[in-house]
Design an enzyme around this catalytic site. Structure first.
Site, short mmCIF file in Angstrom:
data_model
loop_
_atom_site.label_atom_id
_atom_site.label_comp_id
_atom_site.label_asym_id
_atom_site.label_seq_id
_atom_site.Cartn_x
_atom_site.Cartn_y
_atom_site.Cartn_z
N HIS A 1 0.89 -1.13 0.09
CA HIS A 1 -0.15 -0.10 -0.04
C HIS A 1 0.76 1.16 0.08
CE1 HIS A 1 0.77 -0.65 4.42
NE2 HIS A 1 0.77 0.57 4.51
N ALA A 2 0.21 2.30 -0.14
CA ALA A 2 0.84 3.93 0.22
C ALA A 2 0.09 4.62 0.92
CB ALA A 2 1.04 4.36 -1.29
#
Length: 137
Positions: free
Chosen positions: A54-55
């Protein structure tokens, strides 16, 4: 502000050596460029497993291999790099808008994460193609 993978760097933390053992400490806004609102850690990660994936839109983090080792793969939509963490007196600063995946955990590894904000699901990009569209319009 434009965030890039170049901002993500290994930070040397203070290490006080003593015959009784070593001590390392981290101070907000002094050793890392953000205030600490949350601390969590990953442990007992099964061999071959990956974490991350994820970011974050706005969250700043510092990842530390408190014990053992692991690899952190970073991408900003244009560049990629991998950082191997295996020293408890070093942390990897990860700025917002960086996709991260963590793997290659050694047996008994503990990854401690210092975060600039409380958990907020709306801060996450969990879909890689969506992240790429936003990070590299």
């Amino acid at each position: 502000m434009n965030f890039s993978i170049d901002i993500c760097q290994v930070v040397e933390l203070p290490k006080i050596s003593d015959p009784r053992g070593n001590l390392t400490f981290i101070e907000s806004q002094r050793h890392i460029p953000f205030g600490i609102e949350r601390v969590y850690y990953l442990y007992d990660v099964p061999q071959g497993s990956e974490r991350g994936g994820h970011a974050h839109r706005a969250l700043h983090q510092l990842l530390i291999a408190v014990t053992g080792s692991f690899d952190v793969h970073l991408e900003d939509g244009r560049q990629k790099k991998t950082v191997h963490l295996n020293r408890s007196f070093q942390g990897l600063y990860v700025c917002p808008m960086i996709w991260r995946e963590i793997d290659n955990f050694s047996s008994g590894a503990v990854c401690m994460v210092l975060a600039s904000a409380y958990y907020d699901e709306s801060d996450y990009y969990r879909d890689y193609p969506e992240f790429c569209k936003v990070a590299n319009p």
